[in-house]
Design a protein around this motif. Sequence first.
Motif, mmCIF file in Angstrom:
data_model
loop_
_atom_site.group_PDB
_atom_site.id
_atom_site.type_symbol
_atom_site.label_atom_id
_atom_site.label_comp_id
_atom_site.label_asym_id
_atom_site.label_seq_id
_atom_site.Cartn_x
_atom_site.Cartn_y
_atom_site.Cartn_z
ATOM 1 N N VAL A 47 -6.952 -9.115 -5.933
ATOM 2 C CA VAL A 47 -8.184 -9.910 -5.943
ATOM 3 C C VAL A 47 -9.310 -9.042 -5.407
ATOM 4 N N VAL A 48 -10.400 -8.998 -6.154
ATOM 5 C CA VAL A 48 -11.597 -8.287 -5.719
ATOM 6 C C VAL A 48 -12.810 -9.173 -5.926
ATOM 7 N N GLU A 49 -13.867 -8.832 -5.214
ATOM 8 C CA GLU A 49 -15.167 -9.458 -5.443
ATOM 9 C C GLU A 49 -16.105 -8.371 -5.933
ATOM 10 N N ILE A 50 -16.851 -8.676 -6.971
ATOM 11 C CA ILE A 50 -17.815 -7.745 -7.550
ATOM 12 C C ILE A 50 -19.194 -8.383 -7.398
ATOM 13 N N ASP A 51 -20.112 -7.647 -6.770
ATOM 14 C CA ASP A 51 -21.454 -8.199 -6.603
ATOM 15 C C ASP A 51 -22.360 -7.797 -7.773
ATOM 16 N N ALA A 52 -23.585 -8.274 -7.754
ATOM 17 C CA ALA A 52 -24.524 -8.010 -8.847
ATOM 18 C C ALA A 52 -24.805 -6.518 -9.021
ATOM 19 N N GLY A 53 -24.642 -5.732 -7.977
ATOM 20 C CA GLY A 53 -24.843 -4.287 -8.045
ATOM 21 C C GLY A 53 -23.584 -3.537 -8.458
ATOM 22 N N ARG A 54 -22.577 -4.255 -8.908
ATOM 23 C CA ARG A 54 -21.297 -3.699 -9.346
ATOM 24 C C ARG A 54 -20.490 -3.092 -8.202
ATOM 25 N N ARG A 55 -20.793 -3.454 -6.980
ATOM 26 C CA ARG A 55 -19.987 -2.997 -5.849
ATOM 27 C C ARG A 55 -18.759 -3.889 -5.745
ATOM 28 N N ALA A 56 -17.605 -3.262 -5.583
ATOM 29 C CA ALA A 56 -16.346 -3.990 -5.506
ATOM 30 C C ALA A 56 -15.889 -4.063 -4.054
ATOM 31 N N ARG A 57 -15.378 -5.231 -3.679
ATOM 32 C CA ARG A 57 -14.851 -5.439 -2.334
ATOM 33 C C ARG A 57 -13.421 -5.942 -2.438
ATOM 34 N N PHE A 58 -12.541 -5.293 -1.682
ATOM 35 C CA PHE A 58 -11.131 -5.672 -1.637
ATOM 36 C C PHE A 58 -10.964 -7.026 -0.964
ATOM 37 N N VAL A 59 -10.130 -7.884 -1.565
ATOM 38 C CA VAL A 59 -9.794 -9.172 -0.967
ATOM 39 C C VAL A 59 -8.294 -9.257 -0.693
ATOM 40 N N HIS A 60 -7.479 -8.905 -1.693
ATOM 41 C CA HIS A 60 -6.025 -9.060 -1.554
ATOM 42 C C HIS A 60 -5.309 -8.209 -2.601
ATOM 43 N N ALA A 61 -4.110 -7.745 -2.267
ATOM 44 C CA ALA A 61 -3.245 -7.067 -3.240
ATOM 45 C C ALA A 61 -1.799 -7.292 -2.853
ATOM 46 N N GLY A 62 -0.949 -7.334 -3.854
ATOM 47 C CA GLY A 62 0.474 -7.492 -3.603
ATOM 48 C C GLY A 62 1.253 -7.550 -4.898
ATOM 49 N N VAL A 63 2.500 -7.939 -4.777
ATOM 50 C CA VAL A 63 3.344 -8.135 -5.943
ATOM 51 C C VAL A 63 4.157 -9.406 -5.776
ATOM 52 N N ILE A 64 4.427 -10.027 -6.900
ATOM 53 C CA ILE A 64 5.363 -11.145 -6.940
ATOM 54 C C ILE A 64 6.664 -10.536 -7.440
ATOM 55 N N ARG A 65 7.695 -10.581 -6.625
ATOM 56 C CA ARG A 65 8.972 -9.954 -6.976
ATOM 57 C C ARG A 65 10.010 -11.011 -7.348
ATOM 58 N N THR A 66 10.834 -10.656 -8.333
ATOM 59 C CA THR A 66 11.965 -11.509 -8.687
ATOM 60 C C THR A 66 13.196 -10.628 -8.849
ATOM 61 N N PRO A 67 14.347 -11.091 -8.385
ATOM 62 C CA PRO A 67 15.581 -10.313 -8.539
ATOM 63 C C PRO A 67 16.000 -10.226 -10.010
ATOM 64 N N ALA A 68 16.330 -9.037 -10.455
ATOM 65 C CA ALA A 68 16.704 -8.812 -11.853
ATOM 66 C C ALA A 68 17.961 -9.583 -12.245
ATOM 67 N N ASP A 69 18.812 -9.943 -11.284
ATOM 68 C CA ASP A 69 20.045 -10.647 -11.630
ATOM 69 C C ASP A 69 19.900 -12.168 -11.585
#
Length: 188
Positions: A17-39
């Motif tokens: 998740v990022v926020e982009i302002d009118a000047g095209r500046r990006a701000r970090f909000v969140h990052a991660g992964v949703i994991r599921t077991p292959a089996d």
Amino acid sequence: MRILGIDPGLTRCGVGVVEIDAGRRARFVHAGVIRTPADDPLELRLLAVSQGITALLADFAPDAVAVERVFAQNNLRTVMGTAQASGIALALAAERGLPVGLHTPSEVKAAITGYGAAAKPQVGTMVRRILSLDAIPKPADAADALALAICHGWRGAPVVAPGGSGLTPAQAAWRAAERSAATRRVAT
């Protein structure tokens, strides 16, 4: 604008998740992964992806969703899982009336690095720089999801309301050419 980027997959679904302002500046909000077991059974894996994306939509209230559009892969099993996870993301965004942008990996790489065939480490490095992070987000799926969100915010298009095509003009031209070629093959 707050954007949820999704790098779809069944084993690891990258989210950012990022926020982009009118000047095209990006701000970090969140990052991660949703994991599921292959089996785990497929239906449980899809449910876990759905629940994870639903929680992100509730927690971060994005204004738009950006999802990676995959055109081709050699491994049919991988492409099926990617398509299934992508379908969940698209349906959940549509359910909330959120505009969706579909971006190919080469579009994202070009937007982030200036080169459509950039390697994953280059994309991760640029995501770190753009968002002023101390380190490249790990795993790479999380960095890719952030790159999708940044690309979407910077390009401003393609934004698609539910029911739209989500194609850039180049993608629309490619699809039209593919349909035309298929029609010619059927006619002969």
